[in-house]
Design a protein around this motif. Structure first.
Motif, short mmCIF file in Angstrom:
data_model
loop_
_atom_site.label_atom_id
_atom_site.label_comp_id
_atom_site.label_asym_id
_atom_site.label_seq_id
_atom_site.Cartn_x
_atom_site.Cartn_y
_atom_site.Cartn_z
N LEU A 1 0.82 -1.21 0.00
CA LEU A 1 0.00 0.00 0.00
C LEU A 1 0.85 1.26 0.00
N LEU A 2 2.05 1.18 0.59
CA LEU A 2 2.92 2.36 0.61
C LEU A 2 3.52 2.66 -0.76
N GLN A 3 3.34 1.76 -1.71
CA GLN A 3 3.76 2.04 -3.08
C GLN A 3 2.76 2.94 -3.81
N ASN A 4 1.56 3.04 -3.26
CA ASN A 4 0.54 3.89 -3.88
C ASN A 4 0.84 5.36 -3.55
N LYS A 5 0.86 6.18 -4.57
CA LYS A 5 1.19 7.59 -4.39
C LYS A 5 0.01 8.48 -4.79
N GLU A 6 -0.12 9.57 -4.07
CA GLU A 6 -1.10 10.61 -4.35
C GLU A 6 -2.49 10.04 -4.62
N GLU A 7 -3.02 10.23 -5.82
CA GLU A 7 -4.41 9.82 -6.08
C GLU A 7 -4.61 8.33 -5.84
N ASN A 8 -3.61 7.50 -6.16
CA ASN A 8 -3.75 6.06 -6.00
C ASN A 8 -3.78 5.63 -4.53
N ALA A 9 -3.43 6.53 -3.64
CA ALA A 9 -3.41 6.19 -2.21
C ALA A 9 -4.70 6.57 -1.50
N ARG A 10 -5.67 7.12 -2.24
CA ARG A 10 -6.88 7.61 -1.58
C ARG A 10 -7.62 6.53 -0.80
N ASP A 11 -7.60 5.25 -1.24
CA ASP A 11 -8.33 4.17 -0.57
C ASP A 11 -7.40 3.29 0.26
N ASN A 12 -6.21 3.78 0.56
CA ASN A 12 -5.25 2.97 1.30
C ASN A 12 -5.78 2.48 2.65
N LEU A 13 -6.42 3.37 3.40
CA LEU A 13 -6.87 3.00 4.74
C LEU A 13 -7.94 1.92 4.68
N THR A 14 -8.88 2.09 3.74
CA THR A 14 -9.93 1.08 3.57
C THR A 14 -9.32 -0.26 3.17
N LYS A 15 -8.38 -0.22 2.23
CA LYS A 15 -7.73 -1.46 1.78
C LYS A 15 -6.92 -2.09 2.91
N TYR A 16 -6.37 -1.25 3.76
CA TYR A 16 -5.58 -1.75 4.89
C TYR A 16 -6.48 -2.48 5.88
N GLU A 17 -7.63 -1.87 6.16
CA GLU A 17 -8.57 -2.49 7.10
C GLU A 17 -9.14 -3.78 6.54
N GLU A 18 -9.53 -3.75 5.25
CA GLU A 18 -10.10 -4.95 4.63
C GLU A 18 -9.05 -6.05 4.53
N GLY A 19 -7.84 -5.67 4.19
CA GLY A 19 -6.77 -6.65 4.09
C GLY A 19 -6.47 -7.29 5.43
N ARG A 20 -6.55 -6.50 6.49
CA ARG A 20 -6.31 -7.05 7.84
C ARG A 20 -7.36 -8.09 8.20
N LYS A 21 -8.61 -7.79 7.89
CA LYS A 21 -9.68 -8.75 8.18
C LYS A 21 -9.45 -10.07 7.44
N LYS A 22 -9.04 -9.98 6.18
CA LYS A 22 -8.79 -11.20 5.41
C LYS A 22 -7.63 -11.99 6.00
N ILE A 23 -6.60 -11.27 6.43
CA ILE A 23 -5.44 -11.94 7.02
C ILE A 23 -5.85 -12.68 8.30
N ILE A 24 -6.64 -12.01 9.16
CA ILE A 24 -7.08 -12.63 10.42
C ILE A 24 -7.96 -13.84 10.15
N ASN A 25 -8.92 -13.68 9.25
CA ASN A 25 -9.83 -14.80 8.93
C ASN A 25 -9.05 -15.99 8.39
N ASN A 26 -8.09 -15.72 7.54
CA ASN A 26 -7.30 -16.79 6.93
C ASN A 26 -6.48 -17.53 7.99
N ILE A 27 -5.91 -16.78 8.92
CA ILE A 27 -5.12 -17.40 9.99
C ILE A 27 -6.03 -18.23 10.90
N MET A 28 -7.19 -17.71 11.24
CA MET A 28 -8.11 -18.42 12.13
C MET A 28 -8.64 -19.70 11.48
N GLN A 29 -8.90 -19.61 10.16
CA GLN A 29 -9.45 -20.77 9.48
C GLN A 29 -8.42 -21.88 9.32
#
Length: 716
Positions: free
Chosen positions: A78-106
């Motif tokens: 996500l830190l590779q995304n610059k300026e306009e491409n970084a606008r959804d970084n926080l949402t992608k970070y949160e969604e990505g975290r949920k997927k990582i947790i679910n995958n580990i738990m499963q």
């Protein structure tokens, strides 16, 4: 099978209980065993629980490591995304975290699903998440700031392009300023009013500077001055003053260029006549000339804020001191004050003086600070309160000025204005220093124009010479070729003459005709060859600036009757000389100083030797180019010149002895000596019988005795 009580009394072992009446059994052993069994059971349960906990902790640690690795990978992506491409970084970070947790738990072990493991895992990752999320949030906000800056810069670029193309239109300038102000207000809304204002001034100054310089680039100096006067408050004082100086300098340069151009045409490039004219017409201030010009433009609409620019033009026409000029009325007064031309006593007012006004209702307040010339548009102050200027006409007692209604007359004092200061325009013409400087510039201009004219003529000569060769090679008759030359020249008699000469040159050697197209009666080529030393002399005349153009050089060369090889060589020499190529590529003055210092040459003999060394160096260059196709380096030429000064035996000669017999003498010479005598460095070949074949630099070959050769070298 009986159960043996290992704790039973040995004496009673095997005795029936019925036969032992009155005896009570001892239960202490059974209780101890029960307690021991219970303790063992507790120990096993506790051990199992602790083992489970250890396994759970290990699983939690592994899951946490997996989580951290995957989160780190996600964050880096996500830190590779610059300026306009970084606008959804926080949402992608949160969604990505949920997927990582679910995958580990499963996919994780069962311990993670238990209360203990699950609680420990989530406690661990939640403890880091607050900081991780805040970091990504800051990064995203930073990229959004950069994105806004990028958009603002793009808007500025577009505005600059629009302003540069439409600098004549105040409407376009106003629209771009308003658009920029709106975007800046939105961009820096959270930064405070000071930040917004500073950014808007910077933006506006950039646009106005662009508009003013675009007008300067199009040589519309009046418009440039008007832009500075109207919008200059948006610029930094230093930038505004700098542009004002550029405007006046360019205006002066343009007027000077027009003067030079007029003189060049008037005297057809004759600098001496033009210089005399220039000196005569610029030696004194001519107030009448200036006033006549000012009166001649009466009624013209010069545009807003043009009073100072128009007075500046008057100063130029009248021959006043150009240092007074400014695009600002108070700036002009300050300049005159600093030069000692300003005064406030109206009784000193004379014809052609500059008058400075305060105007009622002006948005500027009076200031005693000369710096407010630069700062006034921002502070709302004008130096001495001066906002208008004009020129005094003593015959009418009125002031000629450029106002909102156009160029016209106004009284010294009126209902809403009054004259508060005055200035002479210099009281003298150009001083000797300025005169000499301008005459040098005039000479440079004439030299440049003459060079351009010569280059154009040389190019026409070369082009038609090539065309003449093609006409000859195609089998066209000389008569038809001369007709083509006349058509090419048209009504320009000089061009027709040049074209006819080019035809004559192309046809002469191969077709045995002279330059007029008549066949040579002898049937031999008209070019019989140059006499000894003539090629060198022609080259020296060329280097001395004797010829104005190639046609003139061509005429002079052909008058000596060169053969075609000699003619072509001299024409190549001309081209090299004009273009600074071939042997003329080198700085011979510098080479001379190096060669003399390296060989300890001094005095008249040194100069004589250098002449030969230089000729040897030129011969070296020609041979090098013929062999390698490129020119040698400076170092190689210098070394060739130095080597050429080494003497060697080039011939022998005999003379009778004083009493009897014959004495033999050696002819010692260096390549420099040979070159000075016009002999090729390797051009001496023994023929026997005390005779030598001598090949000259210009291609001629002679037979000489050793003694004649010695005399030729010594007298060369």
């Amino acid at each position: 099978m009986a159960v043996i009580d290992v704790y039973e009394n040995q004496a009673k072992l095997g005795t029936p209980a019925s036969q032992t009446s009155g005896v009570h059994p001892d239960m202490g052993g059974q209780m101890a065993l029960a307690r021991a069994n219970a303790n063992l059971t507790n120990t096993m349960v506790e051990g199992g629980q602790k083992l489970y906990e250890q396994i759970a902790i290990a699983d939690v640690m592994k899951a946490n490591n997996d989580y951290n690795m995957q989160m780190s990978r996600l964050q880096n992506e996500l830190l590779q995304n610059k300026e306009e491409n970084a606008r959804d970084n926080l949402t992608k970070y949160e969604e990505g975290r949920k997927k990582i947790i679910n995958n580990i738990m499963q996919k994780g072990p069962s311990t993670l699903h238990g209360v203990l493991g699950s609680k420990a895992f989530f406690n661990t990752i939640d403890r880091d998440w607050t900081g991780q999320r805040a970091q990504m949030e800051r990064y995203t906000m930073g990229e959004m700031e950069k994105y806004q800056d990028t958009q603002l810069n793009l808007q500025a670029e577009n505005s600059i392009k629009n302003i540069a193309a439409n600098w004549r239109d105040d409407g376009t300038i106003d629209a771009e300023l308003n658009r920029g102000n709106f975007m800046i207000s939105a961009r820096y809304a959270n930064y405070g009013e000071t930040k917004v204002k500073d950014a808007q001034n910077k933006y506006g100054g950039l646009l106005i500077g662009t508009a003013a310089m675009a007008a300067v680039g199009d040589e519309d100096y009046d418009r440039a001055g008007g832009i500075v006067q109207k919008y200059g408050h948006l610029m930094r004082a230093s930038e505004r003053l700098k542009i004002d100086q550029v405007i006046n300098a360019r205006k002066k340069g343009n007027q000077q260029l027009q003067t030079f151009s007029t003189l060049y045409e008037k005297y057809d490039g004759d600098f001496e006549k033009a210089a005399a004219d220039y000196r005569q017409n610029n030696s004194n201030v001519n107030i009448n000339k200036g006033l006549d010009w000012f009166k001649g433009i009466e009624g013209q609409q010069r545009g807003e804020n043009q009073c100072a620019n128009t007075v500046s033009e008057y100063i130029d026409v009248a021959g006043g001191d150009g240092r007074i000029k400014s695009s600002l009325a108070d700036g002009m007064y300050r300049n005159a004050e600093q030069l000692g031309y300003a005064f406030k006593d109206r009784s000193q007012l004379r014809d052609g003086d500059i008058v400075f006004f305060q105007v009622d209702g002006s948005s500027y307040t009076a200031s005693d600070d000369p710096n407010d010339v630069e700062n006034g548009l921002k502070t709302g102050k004008a130096y001495m309160g001066i906002t208008h200027t004009g020129v005094y006409d003593a015959k009418t007692g009125m002031v000629i000025q450029s106002g909102t209604s156009g160029v016209g007359k106004m009284a010294l004092d009126g209902k809403s204005w009054k004259a508060v200061a005055y200035a002479h325009i210099g009281g003298r013409g150009m001083d000797e220093t300025d005169m000499n400087k301008n005459l040098q510039e005039l000479q440079t201009y004439f030299s440049t124009q003459n060079t351009r004219k010569r280059m154009a003529k040389d190019k026409a000569f070369d082009n038609f010479s090539s065309e003449a060769v093609r006409m000859f090679e195609s089998g066209m008759t000389i008569e038809e070729a001369l007709k083509r030359a006349d058509v090419f020249g048209g009504t320009d008699l000089q061009m027709r003459s040049m074209a006819r000469k080019a035809v004559g040159t192309a046809y002469s050697w191969a077709n045995n005709v002279d330059v007029l197209g008549k066949r040579a009666s002898s049937g031999v080529s008209t070019g019989k060859g140059l006499a000894m030393g003539q090629k060198q002399k022609l080259t020296e005349l060329l280097e001395g600036g004797y010829f104005n153009d190639k046609e003139e050089f061509d005429d002079f060369v052909r008058s000596y009757g060169p053969n075609k090889s000699e003619y072509d060589s001299l024409m190549t020499t001309y081209d090299n000389f004009r273009k600074g190529t071939g042997a003329y590529k080198y700085n011979w003055d510098e080479i001379e100083s190096i060669v003399k210092a390296s060989t300890s040459l001094k005095g008249e003999y040194a100069q004589m030797q250098w002449v030969g060394a230089k000729d040897a160096g030129k011969e070296f260059i020609q041979n090098y180019m013929a062999k390698n196709g490129v020119t040698p380096s400076d170092g190689e030429v210098i070394q060739a010149c130095i080597d050429s000064l080494t003497k060697r035996t080039v011939a022998l000669y005999r003379q009778p002895g004083w009493l009897w017999g014959t004495n033999e003498y050696a002819v010692e010479a260096s390549d420099a000596d040979l070159a000075r005598a016009g002999i090729k460095s390797n051009g001496i070949t023994p023929m026997g019988g005390d005779l030598y074949k001598v090949e000259m630099v210009d291609g001629r070959i002679f037979s000489m005795s050793g003694e004649d050769l010695k005399n030729r070298i010594n007298n060369g």
